[in-house]
Each structure stands twice: as structure tokens, then as C-alpha cells.
Motif scaffolding. Structure first.
Motif, PDB file in Angstrom:
ATOM      1  N   GLU A 227       0.882  -1.228  -0.100  1.00 40.19           N
ATOM      2  CA  GLU A 227      -0.077  -0.115   0.086  1.00 40.19           C
ATOM      3  C   GLU A 227       0.902   1.246   0.089  1.00 40.19           C
ATOM      4  N   SER A 228       0.361   2.379  -0.821  1.00 41.14           N
ATOM      5  CA  SER A 228       1.052   3.621  -0.708  1.00 41.14           C
ATOM      6  C   SER A 228       0.609   4.599   0.425  1.00 41.14           C
ATOM      7  N   SER A 229       1.390   5.330   0.585  1.00 40.60           N
ATOM      8  CA  SER A 229       0.991   6.328   1.496  1.00 40.60           C
ATOM      9  C   SER A 229       1.261   7.776   0.882  1.00 40.60           C
ATOM     10  N   GLY A 230       1.070   8.795   1.639  1.00 38.59           N
ATOM     11  CA  GLY A 230       1.422  10.217   1.258  1.00 38.59           C
ATOM     12  C   GLY A 230       0.153  11.335   1.240  1.00 38.59           C
ATOM     13  N   GLU A 231       0.375  12.161   0.468  1.00 43.30           N
ATOM     14  CA  GLU A 231      -0.706  13.247   0.390  1.00 43.30           C
ATOM     15  C   GLU A 231      -2.229  12.696  -0.210  1.00 43.30           C
ATOM     16  N   ALA A 232      -2.925  12.559   0.465  1.00 43.79           N
ATOM     17  CA  ALA A 232      -4.518  11.988   0.167  1.00 43.79           C
ATOM     18  C   ALA A 232      -4.996  13.109  -1.032  1.00 43.79           C
ATOM     19  N   GLY A 233      -5.686  12.199  -2.055  1.00 44.22           N
ATOM     20  CA  GLY A 233      -6.437  12.885  -3.025  1.00 44.22           C
ATOM     21  C   GLY A 233      -5.595  13.129  -4.141  1.00 44.22           C
TER      22      GLY A 233
ATOM     23  N   THR B  91      -2.848  11.405  -7.105  1.00 43.24           N
ATOM     24  CA  THR B  91      -2.146   9.952  -7.803  1.00 43.24           C
ATOM     25  C   THR B  91      -0.787   9.706  -7.383  1.00 43.24           C
ATOM     26  N   LEU B  92      -0.518   8.626  -7.941  1.00 41.14           N
ATOM     27  CA  LEU B  92       1.295   8.190  -7.468  1.00 41.14           C
ATOM     28  C   LEU B  92       1.833   9.017  -8.209  1.00 41.14           C
ATOM     29  N   LEU B  93       1.774   9.266  -9.456  1.00 43.37           N
ATOM     30  CA  LEU B  93       2.461  10.331 -10.337  1.00 43.37           C
ATOM     31  C   LEU B  93       2.618  11.582  -9.722  1.00 43.37           C
ATOM     32  N   GLU B  94       1.631  12.140  -9.398  1.00 40.47           N
ATOM     33  CA  GLU B  94       1.514  13.543  -8.914  1.00 40.47           C
ATOM     34  C   GLU B  94       2.268  13.543  -7.643  1.00 40.47           C
ATOM     35  N   ARG B  95       2.057  12.609  -6.708  1.00 43.71           N
ATOM     36  CA  ARG B  95       2.848  12.471  -5.678  1.00 43.71           C
ATOM     37  C   ARG B  95       4.282  12.692  -5.870  1.00 43.71           C
ATOM     38  N   VAL B  96       4.847  11.713  -6.758  1.00 41.43           N
ATOM     39  CA  VAL B  96       6.426  11.446  -6.823  1.00 41.43           C
ATOM     40  C   VAL B  96       6.828  12.708  -8.050  1.00 41.43           C
ATOM     41  N   TRP B  97       6.068  13.272  -8.746  1.00 40.84           N
ATOM     42  CA  TRP B  97       6.566  14.288  -9.860  1.00 40.84           C
ATOM     43  C   TRP B  97       6.165  15.715  -9.276  1.00 40.84           C
ATOM     44  N   SER B  98       4.850  16.087  -8.829  1.00 38.02           N
ATOM     45  CA  SER B  98       4.595  17.233  -8.646  1.00 38.02           C
ATOM     46  C   SER B  98       4.100  17.885  -7.408  1.00 38.02           C
TER      47      SER B  98
END
Length: 470
Positions: A288-294, A296-303
Motif C-alpha cells: 500500500e502507498s501513502s502520502g498526500e491524500a487525494g 495520484t502516484l505520479l502526482e505525488r512523486v512528480w509534482s
């Protein structure tokens, strides 16, 4: 392009075993630039590259800095009416710790059979020695076939990238007239899969800190002083825990004020990229991933910007028990920054967060260890279009424009000090274990990287100077 490229590709194939052996020889040099015990090895790696470039017709030398030397090499036409390409890379590598997790010794490069065929496992395999060798080996093949290069070429290889490139900016400023070119080509990024090429156009920035909380002047007996004096580990843990809210957002006031959101067009393009999120997580041993809610994976790691604690220590950590209240506790933290965020403002906000929340009876030491902005490179440049042609020729499909969660501070330095846009042609994969144990580089990626750089030279040779410089 075909006429000049085909014999070069043939040469690359004929010489590939030798190219692989050259890479293994370079990887065997433990150029851990941050470790004083390896300073001589780091210099030896620089000398190895300088000597090898000399065999390829380059005027190559070691330029001294207050730290590790910078390799600078020049070749090709000196005419003013041909393009000037500046290739950048680094020959230093991360420390190999923890050694016990390596399946083979980190500086005894080993060929191992993998999913995509043979791979080389060693520290620096993909970051960045293997990727540096992709463009050097492309030049070796080109020169063997054509005798000279289709442009003026400068290669700059530094030995301090993994420790913040502390001497690079001064070097670029001092040698600006010599190094100023039409574009800077960098191979220190990745692609989507072994058969899915990419050009990176967006990089996150970085702000790095070491924080220490000081309490009593010496370690104290927890039975005598416990409950009566501040415990720096408890204080630090509480402050670090408060860096994020329940939705995974960084809780430092003002942190998101200047963040520039991706455009609707960009988000639509990212949505069309097939991402194996479960495979991505599985490489890290997660489901399972975590991070900023709402997001996508690419948004979280790119932008999206992030905050991560990279290390924490204090008190007694050896075998057995020792009931102390430590005199101090420390942590290292990195903040990945995105377009719009100014590193100076983030540094100030982080300092304000810790200063305002520090309880009485404690002292704060916040050491700033470097900061660089996020980068967006020009996607409409003639050089990027030539790179698209080159990658399409080698991979038989068009490359995708992608972001990168990592940071390459030199991209910003090239822009601010030399006025150069960068072309980010990378051939690494997400599962290459960059900075971790058992770092690898798939040989199919190594070969395609060499072929792609050769195809870029061929595309350049087939294009008029006026079309490139328009």
C-alpha cells in the motif's frame, strides 16, 4: 540520419562486450566522494575517465577544486558555426552502507541474470557511472566509424554530486566562456520500462537540513532526573511527528503557498501513462502507498512537495540497557520542492517551525545543508525534438515526457550561470535500487542508452545549423 547511424550501431554491437568490461572497470573504483577514506579512490576514478577520454580524441584534463577534481574534455570541430554540446555527469557514488544487505560486494561489479537478461550489480551502476558511459561509449563508436564528431563537444564530470556539488557553481562561473554551449545533455534520470523511452522535463528541488535539539549539558540518570528535565529525544520526536497532518500534507505554515499545480493538459498526459503501482510498491516490499491524500502516484512523486526524515539518532543505542536522558538528539531531513516554491522561503519556514515550537530549557541547532529549486526544462527546443527522433529510432516508439521526483541541482546551475537549457536523457529504471543495496543497471538499458546517444549525434549531423539555432 540512417546513412551515418547504421554503421555506428553496428560498431556498438560489435564492441558491446568491450564496452561492458570498461564499465565494470570503472565501477570497481570505490569513488565514494563523501568519505575521506576514499578520497584517493575518487581521484583515481577521475583519472580513469580523463585517460579514457584521451584515447577518444578528447583534450582531457583534471581541473582542481577545493574538493574533488572536475574532468573537462573537449573534442570535435572548433568552428563557430556548428552546435556546441556540453555533456554533464558525475563519477562519485553514494556510500554502500549497509554492506550486509548487498548480495555481492558493492565494488566488485557482477553480471547477474535478471528479468530482462544480464544486469550489472554494483554501487554506481546506474547512478551515474553507467549512464555516463552511455554517452562516452556512443562517442567511441561514432569516432571509430566517422573519425570525428559532428559538433563541438565538451564533457564535464564532477566528483561531488552526491554531496551537494559544493564546488560546481563556482567552477561554472569561473569557466563560463569555456563551457558555454547550445545545450547541456545529462544522463542521470530514467525511463518507464526497458522498452518505453522517456525524456524528463520536470525535476523536484531539494532543501536538506540537520537538526539537533540540546537539553542538559550531559547525559543524565533517568531515574534521578526523569520527569523533571526535558528529554531531547522526546522533544525531537514530537517536533518531527508534527511535520505532517492526518492527510499526509506538510504542516509547516506557508509551505504550499507558492506551489504551481500541473496544467490540465499535463495531468491528462500523465493519466495516459500506464503505471504499475503495485509493482512499484512491491520493489520496496510494500503493498500500500501513502502520502498526500487525494493525489495520484505520479502526482505525488512528480509534482507535489514532500518532507522526509532521513535519519535520527541520540542517546544510548549499543547492546544492553543504559537508562539515560541524553544531552542531545539529532535528525536529518529532506524537503522535495516543486515549481513555484523558492528554496530560501522554505528554509526560513522550516527554521521558524522548529524555533517557535522549541520548548523552554532546550536549544536548537538547525544546519542548512543545501537547497536548490525545482526545474522545468523547455519542451519545444530543437534539441529535444532531435532527442525524440533519436529515441524513436532506437526504441521503435515515441518517447514520453515525464517528471522525476529526484533532484539534479546542476540543471538549475547550468541555466542560471551559463544560460543553458538541459536535455535529460536517462536510461535507468524504478527498480534499479539507486542509493540502496544491490544497485543495478540492466545491460539492455546500457546498450540502448549508447545507441540513443549515437542516434542523437546522427540526428544532429543530419540537421542544418540554422534549424537548430532558430
Amino acid at each position: 540520419m540512417k546513412e551515418s547511424l547504421e554503421p555506428v550501431l553496428e560498431r556498438i554491437g560489435q564492441d558491446f562486450d568491450a564496452s561492458t568490461q570498461r564499465l565494470l572497470e570503472l565501477l570497481a573504483i570505490p569513488s565514494v566522494g563523501t568519505d575521506p577514506a576514499h578520497h584517493a579512490d575518487t581521484r583515481r576514478a577521475a583519472s580513469w575517465l580523463k585517460d579514457y577520454l584521451g584515447t577518444l580524441g578528447f583534450e582531457a584534463g583534471l581541473r582542481e577544486t577545493p574538493g574533488h577534481p572536475i574532468v573537462v574534455a573537449h573534442a570535435g570541430s572548433k568552428r563557430a558555426d556548428v552546435p556546441h554540446l556540453l555533456y554533464y555527469g558525475h563519477y562519485d557514488v553514494q556510500p554502500a552502507d549497509p554492506l550486509e544487505l548487498w548480495q555481492t560486494p558493492p565494488f566488485e561489479p557482477t553480471l547477474v541474470e535478471g528479468t530482462h537478461g544480464p544486469r550489472v550489480v554494483a554501487r554506481g551502476a546506474v547512478d551515474d557511472k553507467g549512464q555516463v558511459m552511455t554517452f562516452i561509449q556512443a562517442m567511441a563508436a561514432w569516432r571509430a566509424v566517422h573519425g570525428d564528431y559532428p559538433a563541438r563537444i565538451t564533457i564535464l564530470l564532477e566528483g561531488e554530486e552526491e554531496s551537494g556539488s559544493s564546488n560546481l557553481s563556482a567552477f561554472l562561473a569561473e569557466h563560463a566562456d569555456e563551457l558555454r554551449a547550445d545545450v547541456c545533455v545529462i544522463s542521470d534520470t530514467g525511463m518507464l520500462a526497458v522498452d518505453k523511452p522517456a525524456i524528463t522535463y520536470m525535476l523536484r528541488g531539494l532543501a536538506y537540513f540537520e537538526v539537533t535539539i540540546w537539553g542538559p549539558r550531559q547525559d543524565l540518570h533517568s531515574g534521578i532526573y526523569g520527569g523533571a528535565v526535558p528529554n531531547p529525544i522526546n522533544v525531537l520526536a514530537r517536533l518531527l511527528a508534527g511535520l505532517h497532518d492526518a492527510n499526509g500534507r506538510v504542516a509547516i505554515p506557508g509551505f504550499y503557498d507558492d506551489v504551481v499545480e500541473p496544467s490540465a493538459e499535463e495531468l491528462a498526459g500523465w493519466a495516459g501513462i500506464a503505471v504499475d503501482e503495485q509493482g512499484f510498491l512491491a520493489e520496496a516490499g510494500l503493498t500500500e502507498s501513502s502520502g498526500e491524500a487525494g493525489r495520484t502516484l505520479l502526482e505525488r512523486v512528480w509534482s507535489r512537495p514532500t518532507c522526509d526524515v532521513n535519519g535520527i539518532w541520540g542517546g544510548y543505542t549499543a547492546e544492553g540497557a543504559k537508562t539515560v536522558i541524553p544531552s542531545h538528539a539529532s535528525a536529518k531531513m529532506s524537503f522535495r520542492l516543486v515549481p513555484g516554491q523558492e528554496p530560501e522561503k522554505i528554509v526560513s519556514a522550516v527554521r521558524a517551525y522548529f524555533t517557535e515550537k522549541l520548548p523552554s530549557g532546550c536549544r536548537l541547532d538547525l544546519k542548512e545543508m543545501g537547497a536548490s529549486p525545482a526545474i522545468r526544462v523547455a519542451t519545444e527546443s530543437a534539441f529535444l525534438q532531435l532527442a525524440r527522433q533519436a529515441l524513436s529510432r532506437v526504441f521503435d516508439q515515441k518517447p514520453v515526457l515525464i517528471g522525476c521526483g529526484g533532484s539534479i541541482p546542476v540543471v538549475g546551475a547550468m541555466k542560471s550561470l551559463l544560460g543553458l537549457e538541459s536535455l535529460l536523457l536517462g536510461f535507468g529504471l524504478d527498480d534499479d535500487k539507486v542509493h540502496g543495496p544491490n544497485e543495478k543497471f540492466e545491460l539492455v538499458c546500457y546498450r540502448r542508452g549508447i545507441e540513443a546517444h549515437a542516434a542523437f549525434l546522427a540526428a544532429l549531423a543530419a540537421t542544418s545549423v540554422d534549424a537548430i539555432k532558430r
